[in-house]
Design a protein around this motif. Sequence first.
Motif, PDB file in Angstrom:
ATOM      1  N   PRO A  83      10.654   3.190   1.049  1.00 41.72           N
ATOM      2  CA  PRO A  83      10.726   3.385  -0.395  1.00 41.72           C
ATOM      3  C   PRO A  83      11.340   4.741  -0.729  1.00 41.72           C
ATOM      4  N   CYS A 101      -0.701   2.037  -3.712  1.00 47.38           N
ATOM      5  CA  CYS A 101      -0.332   2.126  -2.291  1.00 47.38           C
ATOM      6  C   CYS A 101      -1.540   1.861  -1.396  1.00 47.38           C
ATOM      7  N   PRO A 102      -1.494   0.815  -0.571  1.00 48.07           N
ATOM      8  CA  PRO A 102      -2.645   0.502   0.277  1.00 48.07           C
ATOM      9  C   PRO A 102      -2.870   1.515   1.390  1.00 48.07           C
ATOM     10  N   GLU A 103      -1.862   2.313   1.691  1.00 49.41           N
ATOM     11  CA  GLU A 103      -2.004   3.311   2.757  1.00 49.41           C
ATOM     12  C   GLU A 103      -2.423   4.681   2.220  1.00 49.41           C
ATOM     13  N   VAL A 135      -0.561   6.949   0.829  1.00 45.23           N
ATOM     14  CA  VAL A 135       0.384   7.962   1.316  1.00 45.23           C
ATOM     15  C   VAL A 135       1.276   8.528   0.210  1.00 45.23           C
ATOM     16  N   ILE A 136       1.021   8.104  -1.030  1.00 42.07           N
ATOM     17  CA  ILE A 136       1.777   8.664  -2.148  1.00 42.07           C
ATOM     18  C   ILE A 136       0.974   9.824  -2.705  1.00 42.07           C
ATOM     19  N   ILE A 188       6.259  10.683  -1.164  1.00 40.95           N
ATOM     20  CA  ILE A 188       5.693   9.771  -0.168  1.00 40.95           C
ATOM     21  C   ILE A 188       5.631  10.451   1.185  1.00 40.95           C
ATOM     22  N   LYS A 241       4.094   2.372   5.564  1.00 40.54           N
ATOM     23  CA  LYS A 241       4.439   1.222   6.401  1.00 40.54           C
ATOM     24  C   LYS A 241       5.579   0.393   5.818  1.00 40.54           C
ATOM     25  N   GLY A 242       6.077   0.786   4.641  1.00 37.89           N
ATOM     26  CA  GLY A 242       7.241   0.100   4.073  1.00 37.89           C
ATOM     27  C   GLY A 242       6.933  -1.260   3.500  1.00 37.89           C
ATOM     28  N   CYS A 243       5.731  -1.448   3.001  1.00 38.42           N
ATOM     29  CA  CYS A 243       5.340  -2.769   2.483  1.00 38.42           C
ATOM     30  C   CYS A 243       6.035  -3.099   1.167  1.00 38.42           C
ATOM     31  N   GLY A 244       6.442  -2.091   0.414  1.00 38.91           N
ATOM     32  CA  GLY A 244       7.166  -2.332  -0.837  1.00 38.91           C
ATOM     33  C   GLY A 244       6.285  -2.546  -2.064  1.00 38.91           C
ATOM     34  N   ILE A 245       4.987  -2.433  -1.895  1.00 43.20           N
ATOM     35  CA  ILE A 245       4.086  -2.633  -3.034  1.00 43.20           C
ATOM     36  C   ILE A 245       4.370  -1.605  -4.129  1.00 43.20           C
ATOM     37  N   MET A 280      13.679   0.036  -2.297  1.00 46.94           N
ATOM     38  CA  MET A 280      13.431  -0.084  -0.864  1.00 46.94           C
ATOM     39  C   MET A 280      14.780  -0.070  -0.145  1.00 46.94           C
TER      40      MET A 280
HETATM   41  S1  SF4 Z   1       5.978   1.108   0.883  1.00 42.75           S
HETATM   42 FE1  SF4 Z   1       3.787   0.535   0.949  1.00 42.75          FE
HETATM   43  S2  SF4 Z   1       2.858   2.054   2.314  1.00 42.75           S
HETATM   44 FE2  SF4 Z   1       4.850   2.904   1.710  1.00 42.75          FE
HETATM   45  S3  SF4 Z   1       4.418   4.195  -0.074  1.00 42.75           S
HETATM   46 FE3  SF4 Z   1       4.989   2.132  -0.849  1.00 42.75          FE
HETATM   47  S4  SF4 Z   1       3.033   1.041  -1.108  1.00 42.75           S
HETATM   48 FE4  SF4 Z   1       2.649   2.845   0.221  1.00 42.75          FE
END
Ligand code: SF4
Length: 98
Positions: A41, A58-60, A62-63, A72, A78-82, A94
Amino acid sequence: MSRPVVRPYKKPVHIKEYPKGTCFTAGYLVTENADWRTEKPVINNESCNGCFYCYLCCPEGVIFKKENKVDIDYKFCKGCGICAKACKAKAITMNREE
Ligand code: SF4
Ligand code: SF4
């Protein structure tokens, strides 16, 4: 190994009340783990309005807050794109990892 740290949560009312760091620290109990990420992202600071919705989604965790906008931690993303889906200002795109 240390136990996970749970930060006390007080619902922020104004952007100034958001903590400076990531919203939780669980991701920091493991080693850097973003090597397998295929997309990354990227935040466009011109379009970002500092709403912090991505920070909450962000589920991790990390933001993090940076000068009333966000950044970020790529070591753990992890690049989930949420975050990109959640951003109503379309400020996150992304990009394919090199
Ligand atoms: S891509 Fe996923 S893990 Fe990475 S900053 Fe966005 S929501 Fe968080
Ligand atoms: S959701 Fe979009 S506009 Fe809001 S802080 Fe995140 S990147 Fe900026």
